[in-house]
Write a protein that holds these residues in place. Sequence first.
Motif, PDB file in Angstrom:
ATOM      1  N   ARG A  95       0.856  -1.176   0.000  1.00 49.69           N
ATOM      2  CA  ARG A  95       0.000   0.000   0.000  1.00 49.69           C
ATOM      3  C   ARG A  95       0.901   1.236   0.000  1.00 49.69           C
ATOM      4  O   ARG A  95       1.838   1.315   0.806  1.00 49.69           O
ATOM      5  CB  ARG A  95      -0.911  -0.001   1.218  1.00 49.69           C
ATOM      6  N   TYR A  96       0.628   2.162  -0.871  1.00 50.80           N
ATOM      7  CA  TYR A  96       1.508   3.323  -1.021  1.00 50.80           C
ATOM      8  C   TYR A  96       0.706   4.609  -0.911  1.00 50.80           C
ATOM      9  O   TYR A  96      -0.490   4.666  -1.243  1.00 50.80           O
ATOM     10  CB  TYR A  96       2.240   3.273  -2.360  1.00 50.80           C
ATOM     11  N   ALA A  97       1.364   5.641  -0.407  1.00 52.70           N
ATOM     12  CA  ALA A  97       0.736   6.963  -0.285  1.00 52.70           C
ATOM     13  C   ALA A  97       1.827   8.021  -0.367  1.00 52.70           C
ATOM     14  O   ALA A  97       2.757   8.031   0.448  1.00 52.70           O
ATOM     15  CB  ALA A  97      -0.018   7.077   1.038  1.00 52.70           C
ATOM     16  N   SER A  98       1.719   8.902  -1.361  1.00 56.49           N
ATOM     17  CA  SER A  98       2.718   9.965  -1.507  1.00 56.49           C
ATOM     18  C   SER A  98       2.360  11.152  -0.620  1.00 56.49           C
ATOM     19  O   SER A  98       1.210  11.327  -0.209  1.00 56.49           O
ATOM     20  CB  SER A  98       2.797  10.412  -2.969  1.00 56.49           C
ATOM     21  N   ASN A  99       3.367  11.959  -0.328  1.00 54.66           N
ATOM     22  CA  ASN A  99       3.138  13.188   0.427  1.00 54.66           C
ATOM     23  C   ASN A  99       2.453  14.226  -0.469  1.00 54.66           C
ATOM     24  O   ASN A  99       2.652  14.233  -1.696  1.00 54.66           O
ATOM     25  CB  ASN A  99       4.458  13.768   0.933  1.00 54.66           C
ATOM     26  N   PRO A 100       1.680  15.124   0.119  1.00 54.69           N
ATOM     27  CA  PRO A 100       1.111  16.217  -0.687  1.00 54.69           C
ATOM     28  C   PRO A 100       2.202  17.208  -1.072  1.00 54.69           C
ATOM     29  O   PRO A 100       3.232  17.337  -0.409  1.00 54.69           O
ATOM     30  CB  PRO A 100       0.090  16.849   0.269  1.00 54.69           C
ATOM     31  N   GLY A 101       1.966  17.903  -2.191  1.00 54.23           N
ATOM     32  CA  GLY A 101       2.860  18.986  -2.581  1.00 54.23           C
ATOM     33  C   GLY A 101       4.168  18.568  -3.202  1.00 54.23           C
ATOM     34  O   GLY A 101       5.142  19.341  -3.161  1.00 54.23           O
ATOM     35  N   LEU A 102       4.257  17.375  -3.793  1.00 54.70           N
ATOM     36  CA  LEU A 102       5.491  16.970  -4.462  1.00 54.70           C
ATOM     37  C   LEU A 102       5.703  17.820  -5.708  1.00 54.70           C
ATOM     38  O   LEU A 102       4.742  18.294  -6.334  1.00 54.70           O
ATOM     39  CB  LEU A 102       5.421  15.488  -4.848  1.00 54.70           C
ATOM     40  N   PRO A 103       6.952  18.041  -6.097  1.00 54.03           N
ATOM     41  CA  PRO A 103       7.227  18.868  -7.285  1.00 54.03           C
ATOM     42  C   PRO A 103       6.589  18.289  -8.542  1.00 54.03           C
ATOM     43  O   PRO A 103       6.360  17.092  -8.658  1.00 54.03           O
ATOM     44  CB  PRO A 103       8.757  18.841  -7.378  1.00 54.03           C
ATOM     45  N   THR A 104       6.338  19.132  -9.501  1.00 51.34           N
ATOM     46  CA  THR A 104       5.809  18.705 -10.793  1.00 51.34           C
ATOM     47  C   THR A 104       6.775  17.712 -11.433  1.00 51.34           C
ATOM     48  O   THR A 104       7.997  17.931 -11.435  1.00 51.34           O
ATOM     49  CB  THR A 104       5.620  19.911 -11.721  1.00 51.34           C
ATOM     50  N   GLY A 105       6.231  16.649 -11.969  1.00 52.95           N
ATOM     51  CA  GLY A 105       7.059  15.630 -12.607  1.00 52.95           C
ATOM     52  C   GLY A 105       7.348  14.437 -11.727  1.00 52.95           C
ATOM     53  O   GLY A 105       7.722  13.375 -12.224  1.00 52.95           O
ATOM     54  N   VAL A 106       7.224  14.605 -10.416  1.00 57.14           N
ATOM     55  CA  VAL A 106       7.429  13.469  -9.504  1.00 57.14           C
ATOM     56  C   VAL A 106       6.116  12.690  -9.419  1.00 57.14           C
ATOM     57  O   VAL A 106       5.077  13.271  -9.084  1.00 57.14           O
ATOM     58  CB  VAL A 106       7.854  13.947  -8.095  1.00 57.14           C
ATOM     59  N   PRO A 107       6.113  11.388  -9.750  1.00 61.87           N
ATOM     60  CA  PRO A 107       4.857  10.631  -9.708  1.00 61.87           C
ATOM     61  C   PRO A 107       4.289  10.614  -8.297  1.00 61.87           C
ATOM     62  O   PRO A 107       5.023  10.540  -7.309  1.00 61.87           O
ATOM     63  CB  PRO A 107       5.267   9.234 -10.171  1.00 61.87           C
ATOM     64  N   ALA A 108       2.966  10.695  -8.206  1.00 54.92           N
ATOM     65  CA  ALA A 108       2.317  10.768  -6.901  1.00 54.92           C
ATOM     66  C   ALA A 108       1.000  10.016  -6.949  1.00 54.92           C
ATOM     67  O   ALA A 108       0.442   9.743  -8.012  1.00 54.92           O
ATOM     68  CB  ALA A 108       2.081  12.220  -6.507  1.00 54.92           C
ATOM     69  N   GLY A 109       0.505   9.657  -5.760  1.00 53.55           N
ATOM     70  CA  GLY A 109      -0.776   8.978  -5.673  1.00 53.55           C
ATOM     71  C   GLY A 109      -0.804   8.023  -4.498  1.00 53.55           C
ATOM     72  O   GLY A 109       0.135   7.954  -3.699  1.00 53.55           O
ATOM     73  N   SER A 110      -1.893   7.290  -4.399  1.00 45.40           N
ATOM     74  CA  SER A 110      -2.029   6.289  -3.335  1.00 45.40           C
ATOM     75  C   SER A 110      -2.835   5.121  -3.875  1.00 45.40           C
ATOM     76  O   SER A 110      -3.567   5.242  -4.866  1.00 45.40           O
ATOM     77  CB  SER A 110      -2.734   6.897  -2.109  1.00 45.40           C
ATOM     78  N   GLY A 111      -2.686   3.972  -3.222  1.00 46.67           N
ATOM     79  CA  GLY A 111      -3.418   2.795  -3.666  1.00 46.67           C
ATOM     80  C   GLY A 111      -2.857   1.534  -3.054  1.00 46.67           C
ATOM     81  O   GLY A 111      -2.024   1.573  -2.133  1.00 46.67           O
ATOM     82  N   GLU A 112      -3.302   0.394  -3.559  1.00 43.50           N
ATOM     83  CA  GLU A 112      -2.868  -0.915  -3.079  1.00 43.50           C
ATOM     84  C   GLU A 112      -2.688  -1.831  -4.279  1.00 43.50           C
ATOM     85  O   GLU A 112      -3.499  -1.841  -5.205  1.00 43.50           O
ATOM     86  CB  GLU A 112      -3.886  -1.510  -2.110  1.00 43.50           C
ATOM     87  N   ARG A 113      -1.626  -2.626  -4.274  1.00 38.23           N
ATOM     88  CA  ARG A 113      -1.346  -3.575  -5.343  1.00 38.23           C
ATOM     89  C   ARG A 113      -0.948  -4.918  -4.748  1.00 38.23           C
ATOM     90  O   ARG A 113      -0.331  -4.982  -3.677  1.00 38.23           O
ATOM     91  CB  ARG A 113      -0.205  -3.073  -6.240  1.00 38.23           C
ATOM     92  N   GLU A 114      -1.267  -5.997  -5.449  1.00 39.26           N
ATOM     93  CA  GLU A 114      -0.772  -7.337  -5.093  1.00 39.26           C
ATOM     94  C   GLU A 114       0.033  -7.856  -6.265  1.00 39.26           C
ATOM     95  O   GLU A 114      -0.491  -8.018  -7.373  1.00 39.26           O
ATOM     96  CB  GLU A 114      -1.930  -8.290  -4.773  1.00 39.26           C
ATOM     97  N   TRP A 115       1.296  -8.117  -6.027  1.00 36.79           N
ATOM     98  CA  TRP A 115       2.191  -8.589  -7.082  1.00 36.79           C
ATOM     99  C   TRP A 115       2.675  -9.992  -6.733  1.00 36.79           C
ATOM    100  O   TRP A 115       2.518 -10.476  -5.603  1.00 36.79           O
ATOM    101  CB  TRP A 115       3.387  -7.631  -7.222  1.00 36.79           C
ATOM    102  N   ILE A 116       3.302 -10.641  -7.710  1.00 35.94           N
ATOM    103  CA  ILE A 116       3.765 -12.014  -7.519  1.00 35.94           C
ATOM    104  C   ILE A 116       5.282 -12.076  -7.524  1.00 35.94           C
ATOM    105  O   ILE A 116       5.955 -11.184  -8.059  1.00 35.94           O
ATOM    106  CB  ILE A 116       3.185 -12.968  -8.578  1.00 35.94           C
ATOM    107  N   ARG A 117       5.788 -13.133  -6.935  1.00 33.13           N
ATOM    108  CA  ARG A 117       7.233 -13.346  -6.832  1.00 33.13           C
ATOM    109  C   ARG A 117       7.788 -13.764  -8.191  1.00 33.13           C
ATOM    110  O   ARG A 117       7.208 -14.608  -8.882  1.00 33.13           O
ATOM    111  CB  ARG A 117       7.472 -14.449  -5.801  1.00 33.13           C
ATOM    112  N   LEU A 118       8.915 -13.163  -8.574  1.00 33.06           N
ATOM    113  CA  LEU A 118       9.526 -13.496  -9.854  1.00 33.06           C
ATOM    114  C   LEU A 118      10.298 -14.809  -9.782  1.00 33.06           C
ATOM    115  O   LEU A 118      10.178 -15.662 -10.662  1.00 33.06           O
ATOM    116  CB  LEU A 118      10.458 -12.366 -10.308  1.00 33.06           C
ATOM    117  N   ALA A 119      11.099 -15.016  -8.706  1.00 31.12           N
ATOM    118  CA  ALA A 119      11.910 -16.229  -8.600  1.00 31.12           C
ATOM    119  C   ALA A 119      12.443 -16.361  -7.178  1.00 31.12           C
ATOM    120  O   ALA A 119      12.465 -15.392  -6.417  1.00 31.12           O
ATOM    121  CB  ALA A 119      13.079 -16.187  -9.590  1.00 31.12           C
ATOM    122  N   ASP A 120      12.882 -17.581  -6.832  1.00 31.91           N
ATOM    123  CA  ASP A 120      13.555 -17.794  -5.562  1.00 31.91           C
ATOM    124  C   ASP A 120      14.997 -17.308  -5.659  1.00 31.91           C
ATOM    125  O   ASP A 120      15.531 -17.093  -6.758  1.00 31.91           O
ATOM    126  CB  ASP A 120      13.545 -19.282  -5.190  1.00 31.91           C
TER     127      ASP A 120
END
Length: 398
Positions: A366-391
């Motif tokens: 789960r990710y959440a960026s700070n408010p007021g980041l400079p223009t061009g810096v990706p920002a946002g919030s949300g949740e993702r489920e990813w999978i393992r690539l390899a052992d």
Amino acid sequence: MSRLLRLSTLLAGSLAAVAAFAADAPDADGRAARVTAEQAARADLLRRPTAATTQDESIASQYSGLPQANPLRVYPPSCLADPLADEPSGIVFDKQVTLYQVRVNQNPSTENVSIRIWRVACSSDTTFNSATLMRVQRLGGNEGRRDAYPLFPAIQVAQNNSVNNVGFDSPKSFVRVATEPNTIIADTLVDSPVINSTTYVLENYPYSGAGYFDFNLPFSIRFDNLINGGGITRFFVTDVSLYNPTQQTYPDAFRSLPITGYQTAAYFDPAHGGEGMYVDIFEVPASGSTPRRMVLQWAWFTFDDLGLPYWINGNVDFQPGAREVTSPAIWVEGGRFAGGAGFDAQTRPWGSVTFEFPSCGTFVFRYASNPGLPTGVPAGSGEREWIRLADVNGLTCE
């Protein structure tokens, strides 16, 4: 092969010690002969060539010396660590068993002990999985007594089903009983002294002619004190049922995993190529007055609003056993390609990322960026489920 020769030499020495003891100890019922026969049968199994797995893979690695997971394992390596638990959990199968007892400077006798069998919930991406523990518990005031102590029984397992049809009284019924998890050949010899109550984990033997047990399935287990006649010598636990966890019986089967180095890996979303995250979990040993530390360090390789590559990273200390960790996140400005930045590159706070591992093969962040980041810096919030690539180098989590 040298490992097998060393094991055979150690076993031969143990057999000689048992025979010497048996010759001195009163045993009118012929117990010494039964002990010798039981030990010889297991020694014969250990002399056989290494067995193939059910996938016809050899335990021997073509890359000598590299870490590798035991291909005959019956539980994920990440499930257990040394020392094994003293207290049972979940459904417990309990049996009082009479064992042969050595009494210093006295005639041999018997001692009643409690044998407890239980399962520990493990991670699984496809089906419920567990490890099976067994504890020999001395009763009353016998704990730690050295002037009188029981001897470890002969143990066999029967598992009659469509997957594995193994009955008692054959080498296929021998079960490996180890005091340390994640081993390949460690075992407890029949007639070993049991001075203190001890927990063991049930494993498979890696030898040709041995049985292969899935301890998640129902099985029966037999304990034999090898005393001839004059009373019960064999004790059975015949109702170790199917491992079928519920929230009430095995709550850990439904929780995220404790965060450990086994989850170190690269993770990605196969539906969105080019983006991923590398997670590294390691331990910093205690030093002087500084206590042991667990550290989660990570780097998220993503894109900015223009579709150009961008990375966000961070690290955080956490307490051993934690199942969720939140890390501060940073981004870097002023850098140049291939180290041409000099001292101009500066880290800036970006926000936070929280990590959780539902299983060995997946992780949720789960990710959440700070408010007021400079223009061009990706920002946002949300949740993702990813999978393992390899052992990592054979150190499989599952």
